[in-house]
Motif scaffolding. Structure first.
Motif, PDB file in Angstrom:
ATOM      1  N   ILE A  97      25.078  -4.307 -62.844  1.00  0.00           N
ATOM      2  CA  ILE A  97      24.202  -5.141 -62.036  1.00  0.00           C
ATOM      3  C   ILE A  97      22.824  -4.784 -62.357  1.00  0.00           C
ATOM      4  CG2 ILE A  97      23.179  -5.929 -59.921  1.00  0.00           C
ATOM      5  CD1 ILE A  97      26.031  -6.211 -58.990  1.00  0.00           C
ATOM      6  N   ARG A  98      22.631  -3.439 -62.644  1.00  0.00           N
ATOM      7  CA  ARG A  98      21.315  -2.807 -62.916  1.00  0.00           C
ATOM      8  C   ARG A  98      20.905  -3.163 -64.068  1.00  0.00           C
ATOM      9  NH1 ARG A  98      17.991   1.697 -61.493  1.00  0.00           N
ATOM     10  NH2 ARG A  98      19.388   2.181 -59.815  1.00  0.00           N
ATOM     11  N   ILE A  99      21.687  -3.139 -65.194  1.00  0.00           N
ATOM     12  CA  ILE A  99      21.393  -3.349 -66.459  1.00  0.00           C
ATOM     13  C   ILE A  99      21.038  -4.803 -66.664  1.00  0.00           C
ATOM     14  CG2 ILE A  99      22.499  -3.970 -68.968  1.00  0.00           C
ATOM     15  CD1 ILE A  99      24.053  -1.014 -68.258  1.00  0.00           C
ATOM     16  N   LEU A 100      21.919  -5.753 -66.137  1.00  0.00           N
ATOM     17  CA  LEU A 100      21.535  -7.165 -66.317  1.00  0.00           C
ATOM     18  C   LEU A 100      20.237  -7.588 -65.490  1.00  0.00           C
ATOM     19  CD1 LEU A 100      25.141  -8.739 -65.377  1.00  0.00           C
ATOM     20  CD2 LEU A 100      23.862  -8.720 -67.477  1.00  0.00           C
ATOM     21  N   LEU A 101      19.931  -6.979 -64.426  1.00  0.00           N
ATOM     22  CA  LEU A 101      18.618  -7.085 -63.554  1.00  0.00           C
ATOM     23  C   LEU A 101      17.375  -6.512 -64.390  1.00  0.00           C
ATOM     24  CD1 LEU A 101      19.663  -6.644 -59.885  1.00  0.00           C
ATOM     25  CD2 LEU A 101      19.114  -8.855 -60.943  1.00  0.00           C
ATOM     26  N   GLU A 102      17.710  -5.656 -65.038  1.00  0.00           N
ATOM     27  CA  GLU A 102      16.499  -5.013 -65.928  1.00  0.00           C
ATOM     28  C   GLU A 102      16.147  -5.838 -67.130  1.00  0.00           C
ATOM     29  OE1 GLU A 102      17.722  -0.790 -66.473  1.00  0.00           O
ATOM     30  OE2 GLU A 102      16.799  -0.230 -64.536  1.00  0.00           O
ATOM     31  N   LYS A 103      17.054  -6.707 -67.546  1.00  0.00           N
ATOM     32  CA  LYS A 103      16.734  -7.396 -68.840  1.00  0.00           C
ATOM     33  C   LYS A 103      16.005  -8.952 -68.250  1.00  0.00           C
ATOM     34  CE  LYS A 103      20.671  -5.861 -71.356  1.00  0.00           C
ATOM     35  NZ  LYS A 103      21.931  -6.636 -72.227  1.00  0.00           N
ATOM     36  N   LEU A 104      15.984  -8.960 -66.981  1.00  0.00           N
ATOM     37  CA  LEU A 104      15.209 -10.135 -66.443  1.00  0.00           C
ATOM     38  C   LEU A 104      13.528  -9.907 -66.592  1.00  0.00           C
ATOM     39  CD1 LEU A 104      16.831 -11.097 -63.236  1.00  0.00           C
ATOM     40  CD2 LEU A 104      16.726 -12.465 -65.202  1.00  0.00           C
ATOM     41  N   PRO A 105      13.016 -10.688 -67.064  1.00  0.00           N
ATOM     42  CA  PRO A 105      11.257 -10.710 -66.681  1.00  0.00           C
ATOM     43  C   PRO A 105      11.048 -10.437 -65.278  1.00  0.00           C
ATOM     44  CG  PRO A 105      11.877 -12.761 -67.636  1.00  0.00           C
ATOM     45  CD  PRO A 105      13.263 -12.333 -67.279  1.00  0.00           C
ATOM     46  N   PRO A 106      10.207  -9.486 -65.049  1.00  0.00           N
ATOM     47  CA  PRO A 106       9.707  -9.002 -63.856  1.00  0.00           C
ATOM     48  C   PRO A 106       9.465 -10.207 -62.702  1.00  0.00           C
ATOM     49  CG  PRO A 106       8.291  -7.538 -65.564  1.00  0.00           C
ATOM     50  CD  PRO A 106       9.077  -8.833 -66.174  1.00  0.00           C
ATOM     51  N   ASN A 107       8.812 -11.163 -63.116  1.00  0.00           N
ATOM     52  CA  ASN A 107       8.579 -11.769 -62.026  1.00  0.00           C
ATOM     53  C   ASN A 107      10.129 -12.668 -61.654  1.00  0.00           C
ATOM     54  OD1 ASN A 107       5.863 -11.920 -61.980  1.00  0.00           O
ATOM     55  ND2 ASN A 107       5.564 -13.335 -63.554  1.00  0.00           N
ATOM     56  N   ASN A 108      10.937 -12.660 -62.442  1.00  0.00           N
ATOM     57  CA  ASN A 108      12.171 -13.287 -62.175  1.00  0.00           C
ATOM     58  C   ASN A 108      13.069 -12.369 -61.442  1.00  0.00           C
ATOM     59  OD1 ASN A 108      11.056 -15.065 -64.230  1.00  0.00           O
ATOM     60  ND2 ASN A 108      13.207 -16.023 -64.209  1.00  0.00           N
ATOM     61  N   ARG A 109      13.123 -11.259 -61.801  1.00  0.00           N
ATOM     62  CA  ARG A 109      13.796 -10.215 -61.090  1.00  0.00           C
ATOM     63  C   ARG A 109      13.265  -9.899 -59.632  1.00  0.00           C
ATOM     64  NH1 ARG A 109      13.552  -5.924 -64.556  1.00  0.00           N
ATOM     65  NH2 ARG A 109      11.231  -5.523 -64.094  1.00  0.00           N
ATOM     66  N   ARG A 110      12.048 -10.138 -59.493  1.00  0.00           N
ATOM     67  CA  ARG A 110      11.626  -9.776 -58.120  1.00  0.00           C
ATOM     68  C   ARG A 110      11.900 -11.037 -57.237  1.00  0.00           C
ATOM     69  NH1 ARG A 110       5.799  -7.916 -55.774  1.00  0.00           N
ATOM     70  NH2 ARG A 110       6.793  -7.093 -54.073  1.00  0.00           N
ATOM     71  N   VAL A 111      11.897 -12.289 -57.622  1.00  0.00           N
ATOM     72  CA  VAL A 111      12.095 -13.170 -56.845  1.00  0.00           C
ATOM     73  C   VAL A 111      13.626 -13.422 -56.443  1.00  0.00           C
ATOM     74  CG1 VAL A 111      12.795 -15.870 -57.108  1.00  0.00           C
ATOM     75  CG2 VAL A 111      10.516 -14.911 -57.585  1.00  0.00           C
TER      76      VAL A 111
END
Length: 154
Positions: A97-111
């Motif tokens: 989950i950490r690896i997948l989330l870190e691949k998201l753009p920061p704005n998308n990850r935060r939302v």
């Protein structure tokens, strides 16, 4: 007794109380203002109350709004402390989950994290990030699509 009369008679008491529990002048004023807004939205509940019951309602509402603010701030602090990846199950699951989330753009990850880890709705997320609720929903949808595609790639 209507809300305006309560304001005239007890505003200083309410501000003092809010200041004592919030420990911040600006937050105290905000708590009292939010309470007045709540009172105006529900003014009919005061029809059968005496002056002391109304005053008690104001004090209780100020206290509850302060608790809500503390909880919301704790959620945001939790998010900012990078403990957001904890508690997803076992170590391997958390790592994926950490690896997948870190691949998201920061704005998308935060939302995505505000929605699913902090359990906030689109309006609350929009207020925090300074974007509209529809933009929040668009970013959530895009984030989930990205995660789904990346999961199938892995």
């Amino acid at each position: 007794m209507n809300v305006y009369l309560v304001y005239q008679k007890y505003n200083k008491d309410f501000i003092s109380f809010a200041r004592s529990i919030a420990h911040n002048e600006d937050q105290a004023v905000d708590l009292v203002q939010d309470t007045y807004v709540a009172a105006l939205e529900r003014e009919e509940i005061f029809a059968n109350m005496n002056e002391y019951q109304i005053k008690g309602w104001f004090f209780t509402t100020i206290k509850n709004k302060n608790i809500d603010n503390i909880r919301k701030q704790a959620k945001l602090t939790y998010l900012e402390n990078d403990e957001i990846f904890e508690g997803y199950g076992d170590f391997e699951e958390s790592a994926v989950i950490r690896i997948l989330l870190e691949k998201l753009p920061p704005n998308n990850r935060r939302v995505l994290l505000l929605k699913y880890k902090m359990s906030l709705n689109s309006s609350e997320i929009g207020k925090i990030l300074g974007i509209s609720p529809s933009t929040v929903r668009s970013r959530l949808s895009a984030s989930l699509k990205i995660l789904k595609n990346r999961l199938w790639e892995e």
